[in-house]
Enzyme design. Structure first.
Site, PDB file in Angstrom:
ATOM      1  N   CYS A  85      -0.433   1.201   7.373  1.00 48.51           N
ATOM      2  CA  CYS A  85      -0.987   1.494   6.045  1.00 48.51           C
ATOM      3  C   CYS A  85      -2.346   2.176   6.152  1.00 48.51           C
ATOM      4  O   CYS A  85      -2.666   3.065   5.357  1.00 48.51           O
ATOM      5  CB  CYS A  85      -1.074   0.218   5.227  1.00 48.51           C
ATOM      6  SG  CYS A  85       0.560  -0.435   4.803  1.00 48.51           S
TER       7      CYS A  85
ATOM      8  N   GLU B 216       0.833  -1.213   0.000  1.00 43.97           N
ATOM      9  CA  GLU B 216       0.000   0.000   0.000  1.00 43.97           C
ATOM     10  C   GLU B 216       0.866   1.261   0.000  1.00 43.97           C
ATOM     11  O   GLU B 216       0.587   2.235  -0.705  1.00 43.97           O
ATOM     12  CB  GLU B 216      -0.895   0.040   1.249  1.00 43.97           C
ATOM     13  CG  GLU B 216      -1.841  -1.135   1.395  1.00 43.97           C
ATOM     14  CD  GLU B 216      -1.255  -2.246   2.259  1.00 43.97           C
ATOM     15  OE1 GLU B 216      -0.090  -2.632   2.054  1.00 43.97           O
ATOM     16  OE2 GLU B 216      -1.989  -2.746   3.134  1.00 43.97           O
TER      17      GLU B 216
END
Ligand SMILES: [Zn+2]
Length: 177
Positions: free
Chosen positions: A99, A68
């Site tokens: 994330c 991510e």
């Protein structure tokens, strides 16, 4: 999954198509770098692909190099902006706390993930950071998109590490997909 809310971009078919692309990136992580196979793609509000990522922790000696984060960094560079309003992030595994917070910082509009992560998932499984009303930015979350396949792919990676045979897919012959 029924969702009555109007959401930025993305029909169910679009979501599955982008998730397939994230699977392909996850495969590269495993095949080329022997990393845990997690892949992510970032799609701008206008439907353009602006970032791709897969886990690169080991290869780059970087504890923050989750799929991510890699995709968000690429998206920031592509747009010339540290904020990515209207963007949708697709990732094969439920994001961790790091994330999830990066997604909030980036002002991503929508998160679509595949498999839930009962160990470190921070979008509802262990923590629920994106739903926390104390943030001043809301992220729409759609989990479980191709979730069964996403979970099986990860399980098979860890099974292979332990010398176990892969779990069956949809009953097709090996290598048919
Ligand atoms: Zn993460």
């Amino acid at each position: 999954m029924h969702d009555a809310h109007e959401q930025p971009a993305g029909s169910a078919q679009d979501d599955e198509r982008w998730m397939q692309q994230a699977f392909a990136l996850a495969e590269r992580a495993e095949r080329e770098f022997d990393e845990i196979p997690v892949g992510a793609v970032l799609v701008a509000a206008d439907g353009r692909l602006i970032g791709e990522g897969f886990n690169r922790n080991i290869a780059t000696h970087d504890p923050t190099a989750h799929a991510e984060i890699v995709a968000l960094r690429a998206g920031g560079q592509a747009l010339g902006n540290h904020r990515l309003p209207g963007a949708t992030l697709y990732v094969t595994l439920e994001p961790c706390a790091m994330c999830a917070m990066a997604i909030v910082h980036a002002r991503v509009a929508r998160l679509v993930y595949g498999a839930a992560d009962p160990k470190t998932g921070a979008c509802g499984s262990v923590f629920d950071l994106l739903a926390d009303p104390r943030h001043n930015h809301r992220v729409a979350v759609n989990g479980g998109v191709l979730g069964e396949e996403a979970g099986r792919r990860l399980s098979n990676y860890f099974r292979a590490k332990r010398g176990k045979p892969p779990l069956d897919g949809q009953g097709g012959p090996p290598g048919a997909s």
